[in-house]
Enzyme design. Structure first.
Site, PDB file in Angstrom:
ATOM      1  NE  ARG A  59     -10.917   0.496   0.031  1.00 11.71           N
ATOM      2  CZ  ARG A  59     -11.400   1.150  -1.112  1.00 11.71           C
ATOM      3  NH1 ARG A  59     -10.977   0.304  -2.266  1.00 11.71           N
ATOM      4  NH2 ARG A  59     -12.021   2.129  -1.254  1.00 11.71           N
TER       5      ARG A  59
ATOM      6  CB  SER B 242     -11.833   3.631   6.038  1.00 10.65           C
ATOM      7  OG  SER B 242     -12.373   4.672   5.485  1.00 10.65           O
TER       8      SER B 242
ATOM      9  CD  GLU C 143      -9.943   0.011   4.195  1.00  7.77           C
ATOM     10  OE1 GLU C 143     -11.134   0.131   3.905  1.00  7.77           O
ATOM     11  OE2 GLU C 143      -9.195   0.849   3.477  1.00  7.77           O
TER      12      GLU C 143
HETATM   13  C1  LIG Z   1      -5.885   9.640   6.243  1.00 10.98           C
HETATM   14  C2  LIG Z   1      -5.839   8.701   5.429  1.00 10.98           C
HETATM   15  C3  LIG Z   1      -6.842   8.400   4.280  1.00 10.98           C
HETATM   16  C4  LIG Z   1      -6.881   7.343   3.519  1.00 10.98           C
HETATM   17  N1  LIG Z   1      -7.751   7.302   2.594  1.00 10.98           N
HETATM   18  C5  LIG Z   1      -7.954   6.153   1.887  1.00 10.98           C
HETATM   19  C6  LIG Z   1      -8.911   6.151   0.639  1.00 10.98           C
HETATM   20  O1  LIG Z   1      -9.389   7.197   0.296  1.00 10.98           O
HETATM   21  N2  LIG Z   1      -8.850   4.999  -0.005  1.00 10.98           N
HETATM   22  C7  LIG Z   1      -8.154   3.743   0.200  1.00 10.98           C
HETATM   23  O2  LIG Z   1      -8.299   2.645  -0.349  1.00 10.98           O
HETATM   24  N3  LIG Z   1      -7.348   4.084   1.369  1.00 10.98           N
HETATM   25  C8  LIG Z   1      -7.288   5.181   1.964  1.00 10.98           C
HETATM   26  N4  LIG Z   1      -6.083   4.886   3.035  1.00 10.98           N
HETATM   27  C9  LIG Z   1      -5.535   3.740   3.541  1.00 10.98           C
HETATM   28  C10 LIG Z   1      -4.205   3.742   2.681  1.00 10.98           C
HETATM   29  O3  LIG Z   1      -3.600   4.947   2.458  1.00 10.98           O
HETATM   30  C11 LIG Z   1      -4.333   2.590   1.577  1.00 10.98           C
HETATM   31  O4  LIG Z   1      -4.711   1.382   1.936  1.00 10.98           O
HETATM   32  C12 LIG Z   1      -2.933   2.735   0.878  1.00 10.98           C
HETATM   33  O5  LIG Z   1      -3.112   1.864  -0.325  1.00 10.98           O
HETATM   34  C13 LIG Z   1      -1.598   1.985   1.795  1.00 10.98           C
HETATM   35  O6  LIG Z   1      -0.608   1.909   1.132  1.00 10.98           O
HETATM   36  P1  LIG Z   1       0.843   2.024   2.085  1.00 10.98           P
HETATM   37  O7  LIG Z   1       1.793   1.946   1.070  1.00 10.98           O
HETATM   38  O8  LIG Z   1       0.682   2.715   2.923  1.00 10.98           O
HETATM   39  O9  LIG Z   1       0.575   0.618   2.463  1.00 10.98           O
HETATM   40  P2  LIG Z   1       1.024  -0.103   3.771  1.00 10.98           P
HETATM   41  O10 LIG Z   1       0.273   0.462   4.900  1.00 10.98           O
HETATM   42  O11 LIG Z   1       2.486   0.032   4.184  1.00 10.98           O
HETATM   43  O12 LIG Z   1       0.697  -1.599   3.564  1.00 10.98           O
HETATM   44  C14 LIG Z   1      -0.637  -2.001   3.726  1.00 10.98           C
HETATM   45  C15 LIG Z   1      -0.628  -3.478   3.053  1.00 10.98           C
HETATM   46  O13 LIG Z   1      -0.038  -3.383   1.833  1.00 10.98           O
HETATM   47  C16 LIG Z   1       0.981  -4.325   1.851  1.00 10.98           C
HETATM   48  N5  LIG Z   1       2.019  -3.832   0.651  1.00 10.98           N
HETATM   49  C17 LIG Z   1       2.427  -2.455   0.915  1.00 10.98           C
HETATM   50  N6  LIG Z   1       3.253  -2.045  -0.084  1.00 10.98           N
HETATM   51  C18 LIG Z   1       3.483  -3.527  -0.738  1.00 10.98           C
HETATM   52  C19 LIG Z   1       4.196  -3.967  -1.940  1.00 10.98           C
HETATM   53  N7  LIG Z   1       5.113  -3.305  -2.577  1.00 10.98           N
HETATM   54  N8  LIG Z   1       3.940  -5.322  -2.357  1.00 10.98           N
HETATM   55  C20 LIG Z   1       3.031  -5.996  -1.701  1.00 10.98           C
HETATM   56  N9  LIG Z   1       2.284  -5.792  -0.575  1.00 10.98           N
HETATM   57  C21 LIG Z   1       2.633  -4.465  -0.194  1.00 10.98           C
HETATM   58  C22 LIG Z   1       1.541  -4.473   3.221  1.00 10.98           C
HETATM   59  O14 LIG Z   1       2.309  -5.605   3.398  1.00 10.98           O
HETATM   60  C23 LIG Z   1       0.133  -4.280   3.906  1.00 10.98           C
HETATM   61  O15 LIG Z   1      -0.493  -5.658   3.821  1.00 10.98           O
HETATM   62  C24 LIG Z   1      -6.317   6.270   3.778  1.00 10.98           C
HETATM   63  C25 LIG Z   1      -5.382   6.131   5.016  1.00 10.98           C
HETATM   64  C26 LIG Z   1      -5.102   7.359   5.636  1.00 10.98           C
HETATM   65  C27 LIG Z   1      -3.992   7.410   6.961  1.00 10.98           C
END
Ligand SMILES: Cc1cc2nc3c(=O)[nH]c(=O)nc-3n(C[C@H](O)[C@H](O)[C@H](O)COP(=O)(O)OP(=O)(O)OC[C@H]3O[C@@H](n4cnc5c(N)ncnc54)[C@H](O)[C@@H]3O)c2cc1C
Length: 300
Positions: free
Chosen positions: A175, A225, A295
């Site tokens: 992560r 999580s 996380e």
């Molecule tokens: C119901 C649910 C289930 C989930 N299941 C999982 C799972 O099974 N496994 C898992 O790992 N995660 C899971 N997650 C968490 C989440 O979906 C992941 O961490 C995902 O990768 C975040 O992507 P995002 O685009 O939503 O990022 P955001 O939430 O928008 O951002 C997260 C971080 O990434 C950075 N970021 C976003 N885009 C960029 C970019 N283009 N360049 C640089 N930095 C960037 C942001 O600045 C921030 O620090 C879950 C979330 C939910 C709500």
């Protein structure tokens, strides 16, 4: 915020792509967060780079978000510009490789992979994030992680220079990645998949979707999580064993269905979530001597 800056940003991205005082509750899966002073969603990576350049030129701070599925945003809102990649979501298939812009949803990419008979992406189909967010977080599930399939990414460094980095250079760990440490922005990434059977790919995706639905509280807003997995333990199990299933602060609650998730019962504030996390960490620390690390990223 300077009017000239805002006008230039609107000229660059289009009227509809730039909003002021935009509620971040609309852009996070937690449905929590005060207003962003300015929220901009460029239609592609080239415009995103120009928007960032404009911010630097005018001395305006900016931050990047994807689909907001791993974010807790402060109730007071955010100063500066929040640049969302949500509209930069082009996906192309080239043999067994997929190239996609940072804003492409993992579900969309996984669907493209399935239709192209490419296997390797099934683990990510139910993660509600963008490719950029998934690279930054090294998202993973069910035995797979982005590290397994990532070949390279085009990133914008904090000084605005653009680089192509290999997966190794991106330093993906549990992560975490170099992206989180040096604040660079993922613009696009290349994934290496393998030829597979579309029916088997679909069956695996359906099976994982079923597992998610039966084990996770998908009926409530959350950010997945809440805590990282401490080495040798599972956060959800520790929280459960500490007697905290259903523990509530204001509108925030440790999910009864999956103790690793904190859910928004409807009117949770970021303050509620943070207070709940502090209390959960304190009690788990006292009972088991294990430190829980969040996380979910807190933006303020
Ligand atoms: C119901 C649910 C289930 C989930 N299941 C999982 C799972 O099974 N496994 C898992 O790992 N995660 C899971 N997650 C968490 C989440 O979906 C992941 O961490 C995902 O990768 C975040 O992507 P995002 O685009 O939503 O990022 P955001 O939430 O928008 O951002 C997260 C971080 O990434 C950075 N970021 C976003 N885009 C960029 C970019 N283009 N360049 C640089 N930095 C960037 C942001 O600045 C921030 O620090 C879950 C979330 C939910 C709500």
């Amino acid at each position: 915020m300077n009017d000239v800056f805002l006008q230039k940003l609107r000229e660059l991205l289009g009227e509809g792509a730039v909003r002021t005082e935009e509620s971040m509750a609309l852009h996070t899966t937690f449905h929590i967060g005060g207003p962003a002073e300015c929220y901009a969603a460029p239609s592609d990576s080239a415009r995103l780079v120009h928007a960032a350049e404009l911010c630097r030129e005018y001395g305006v701070t900016f931050r990047i978000i994807g689909r907001g599925s791993n974010l807790l945003v402060s109730d007071e809102g955010l100063r500066g510009v929040i640049i969302s990649t949500e509209n930069a979501e082009r996906v192309t298939v080239n043999g067994t490789r997929i190239t996609a812009e940072a804003g492409a949803g993992l579900a969309k990419i996984a669907g493209t992979a399935r239709r192209a008979s490419l296997t390797g992406m099934e683990f990510a189909a139910g993660i509600p994030g963008s490719l950029g967010g998934a690279v930054a977080m090294n998202a993973g599930a069910y035995g797979g992680e982005m590290k397994d399939i990532l070949v390279s990414a085009v990133v914008m460094a904090s000084d605005g220079t653009i680089h192509k980095l290999t997966a190794e250079e991106l330093g993906l760990g549990y992560r975490t990645s170099r992206i989180q440490k040096d604040g660079s922005v993922v613009l696009e990434a290349v994934l290496q998949l393998r030829e597979g059977d579309p029916e088997a790919i679909r069956a695996r995706m359906d099976e994982l979707a079923y597992q998610r639905k039966s084990k996770q509280p998908l009926e409530y807003p959350s950010a997945g999580s809440m805590f990282k997995r401490p080495e040798g333990y599972f956060a959800g199990k520790l929280i459960d064993d500490a007697g905290l299933r259903g523990f509530t602060v204001g509108g925030a609650q440790v999910s009864e269905k999956h103790c690793g998730f904190v859910i928004n019962r409807g009117d949770a504030t970021a303050k509620d979530v943070l207070a709940l996390c502090d209390e959960v960490s304190r009690i788990v620390g006292e009972k088991f001597g294990v430190r829980l690390e969040r996380e979910v990223k807190y933006l303020r």
